[in-house]
Design a protein around this motif. Structure first.
Motif, short mmCIF file in Angstrom:
data_model
loop_
_atom_site.label_atom_id
_atom_site.label_comp_id
_atom_site.label_asym_id
_atom_site.label_seq_id
_atom_site.Cartn_x
_atom_site.Cartn_y
_atom_site.Cartn_z
N GLU A 37 56.34 47.52 35.11
CA GLU A 37 56.65 48.67 34.24
C GLU A 37 56.09 48.53 32.83
O GLU A 37 56.49 49.26 31.92
N ASP A 38 55.20 47.58 32.61
CA ASP A 38 54.59 47.40 31.29
C ASP A 38 53.41 48.35 31.16
O ASP A 38 52.35 48.11 31.74
N GLU A 39 53.58 49.42 30.39
CA GLU A 39 52.54 50.43 30.28
C GLU A 39 51.30 49.91 29.56
O GLU A 39 50.23 50.48 29.67
N ASP A 40 51.45 48.83 28.80
CA ASP A 40 50.32 48.31 28.03
C ASP A 40 49.59 47.17 28.74
O ASP A 40 48.64 46.61 28.21
N ALA A 41 50.04 46.82 29.94
CA ALA A 41 49.41 45.72 30.67
C ALA A 41 47.97 46.08 31.03
O ALA A 41 47.66 47.22 31.35
N GLU A 42 47.11 45.08 30.98
CA GLU A 42 45.71 45.30 31.34
C GLU A 42 45.59 45.52 32.85
O GLU A 42 46.34 44.91 33.63
N PRO A 43 44.64 46.39 33.30
CA PRO A 43 44.42 46.56 34.74
C PRO A 43 44.01 45.23 35.39
O PRO A 43 43.49 44.33 34.73
N ILE A 44 44.26 45.12 36.68
CA ILE A 44 43.94 43.88 37.38
C ILE A 44 42.43 43.65 37.40
O ILE A 44 41.64 44.58 37.35
N THR A 45 42.06 42.38 37.47
CA THR A 45 40.66 41.98 37.48
C THR A 45 40.25 41.58 38.90
O THR A 45 41.10 41.29 39.75
N PRO A 46 38.94 41.54 39.17
CA PRO A 46 38.47 41.07 40.49
C PRO A 46 38.97 39.66 40.80
O PRO A 46 39.29 39.35 41.96
N GLU A 47 39.01 38.81 39.79
CA GLU A 47 39.48 37.44 40.01
C GLU A 47 40.94 37.43 40.45
O GLU A 47 41.34 36.67 41.34
N PHE A 48 41.74 38.30 39.84
CA PHE A 48 43.15 38.41 40.21
C PHE A 48 43.28 38.95 41.63
O PHE A 48 44.09 38.45 42.43
N GLU A 49 42.48 39.95 41.96
CA GLU A 49 42.49 40.51 43.31
C GLU A 49 42.20 39.43 44.35
O GLU A 49 42.90 39.32 45.36
N LYS A 50 41.18 38.66 44.08
CA LYS A 50 40.77 37.62 45.02
C LYS A 50 41.89 36.60 45.23
O LYS A 50 42.19 36.20 46.37
N ARG A 51 42.53 36.22 44.15
CA ARG A 51 43.58 35.18 44.21
C ARG A 51 44.83 35.69 44.91
O ARG A 51 45.43 34.97 45.72
N ILE A 52 45.23 36.92 44.63
CA ILE A 52 46.50 37.43 45.14
C ILE A 52 46.34 38.13 46.49
O ILE A 52 47.19 38.01 47.38
N LEU A 53 45.23 38.86 46.64
CA LEU A 53 45.08 39.72 47.82
C LEU A 53 44.17 39.12 48.89
O LEU A 53 44.19 39.54 50.04
N GLY A 54 43.32 38.17 48.49
CA GLY A 54 42.40 37.55 49.45
C GLY A 54 40.98 38.08 49.36
O GLY A 54 40.04 37.41 49.76
N PHE A 55 40.81 39.30 48.85
CA PHE A 55 39.50 39.91 48.65
C PHE A 55 39.52 40.62 47.29
O PHE A 55 40.58 41.10 46.86
N HIS A 56 38.36 40.73 46.65
CA HIS A 56 38.28 41.66 45.52
C HIS A 56 37.55 42.92 45.97
O HIS A 56 36.95 42.96 47.05
N PHE A 57 37.62 43.94 45.14
CA PHE A 57 37.15 45.26 45.56
C PHE A 57 35.68 45.28 45.97
O PHE A 57 35.28 46.04 46.86
N ALA A 58 34.84 44.45 45.32
CA ALA A 58 33.42 44.45 45.64
C ALA A 58 33.18 43.90 47.05
O ALA A 58 32.34 44.42 47.80
N GLU A 59 33.91 42.86 47.42
CA GLU A 59 33.79 42.31 48.79
C GLU A 59 34.27 43.33 49.82
O GLU A 59 33.65 43.49 50.87
N VAL A 60 35.37 44.01 49.50
CA VAL A 60 35.88 45.05 50.40
C VAL A 60 34.84 46.16 50.55
O VAL A 60 34.57 46.65 51.65
N GLY A 61 34.22 46.55 49.43
CA GLY A 61 33.18 47.57 49.48
C GLY A 61 32.01 47.17 50.36
O GLY A 61 31.48 47.98 51.12
N GLY A 62 31.62 45.91 50.28
CA GLY A 62 30.53 45.43 51.13
C GLY A 62 30.86 45.54 52.60
O GLY A 62 30.01 45.94 53.42
N ILE A 63 32.10 45.22 52.97
CA ILE A 63 32.52 45.32 54.37
C ILE A 63 32.53 46.78 54.83
O ILE A 63 32.08 47.10 55.95
N LEU A 64 33.02 47.67 53.98
CA LEU A 64 33.02 49.10 54.33
C LEU A 64 31.61 49.62 54.57
O LEU A 64 31.34 50.28 55.57
#
Length: 281
Positions: free
Chosen positions: A164-191
């Motif tokens: 709920e922190d409105e001032d928090a920075e958007p997530i980064t690719p590095e964060f995506e990779k660490r928490i989700l297993g993939f970052h958006f660019a890798e997901v895009g490549g698979i698509l």
């Protein structure tokens, strides 16, 4: 169980509109010396919504035609291969990127705006360095396609990154990779791979975060890397400052660009983005 894995990505790919696959086939047509306008018309007619949009846009004031097109064939004859490719890309991106992406703190329409601004920047940079600007345009349009899946899978999982922190920075690719297993660019490549795009489109999207790591297509990948950094600043109304772009000199050398060329390109890019917004609104 991971939030994102390859099977999940492919399932979501099947659920998405068919326009990216049609765009892929149109790009192949453009590179086929034996292809003709009839081939293009058949592809567009595969999606009734796309066909209606192409006819509507061909009749817009942007093209200034006194006699309106009444069907897809007339629209294609009027516009030609290259302009139809551009319009199909815009319609596809509008369908794909029109919704909000709360995981990225983006309201409805902001992902689409990001898509078209990257496409126009890529088209402009490609013309400067002398590589295929039609391919560059497609890469720019689809550069963020993986964000749709990351957003969807994250929301489905119930994860919350902002507390709920409105001032928090958007997530980064590095964060995506660490928490989700993939970052958006890798997901895009698979698509893109699942939709049968060529490596000249897949690799720049997949390696846009680290172009030096791309096994091939490093010029296009570097152009996209630069477009991402420049257009992110432009999006937030900032004066373009390249001093904080990581590995700038190395990437500029790979791309065959100079920093001043990126700055000089902003006026025509800004004008072209404005025209697209006007055309679709």
């Amino acid at each position: 169980m991971p939030v994102i894995d390859r099977p999940k990505i492919l399932v979501h790919a099947e659920e998405m509109p068919p326009t990216p696959q049609i765009l892929c086939k149109i790009q192949s047509c453009m590179q086929d010396p034996n292809a003709d306008l009839q081939d293009l018309v058949k592809l567009i007619r595969m999606d009734a919504t796309l066909a209606a949009q192409i006819v509507r846009l061909s009749n817009s004031s942007y093209y200034g035609c006194a006699i309106p097109s009444e069907n897809v064939m007339e629209a294609v004859q009027r516009l030609g291969f290259r302009e139809v490719h551009r319009l199909v890309g815009l319609v596809a991106s509008k369908q794909l990127f029109g919704a909000a992406a709360p995981v990225y703190r983006m309201k409805a329409g902001e992902l689409w705006d990001q898509s078209i601004s990257r496409a126009i920047a890529m088209d402009t940079y490609a013309k400067i360095v002398g590589v295929n600007n039609d391919t560059a345009y497609t890469i720019g349009l689809l550069h963020g396609i993986g964000k749709i899946i990351v957003n969807k899978c994250t929301l489905e999982s119930g994860l919350s990154f902002y507390d709920e922190d409105e001032d928090a920075e958007p997530i980064t690719p590095e964060f995506e990779k660490r928490i989700l297993g993939f970052h958006f660019a890798e997901v895009g490549g698979i698509l893109l791979e699942s939709w049968k795009f060529t490596q000249e489109v897949i690799l720049p999207v997949k390696f846009q975060i680290a172009p030096q790591e791309a096994p091939d297509q490093r010029v296009m990948t570097s152009l996209l890397y630069l477009a991402n950094h420049v257009m992110d600043q432009w999006r937030f109304g900032q004066e373009i400052d390249l001093s904080n772009v990581p590995d700038l000199e190395e990437v500029l050398e790979i791309a065959g660009l100079k920093s001043e060329q990126l700055i000089e390109a902003m006026d025509p890019i800004n004008e072209a983005v404005g025209k697209v917004r006007e055309e679709f609104n």
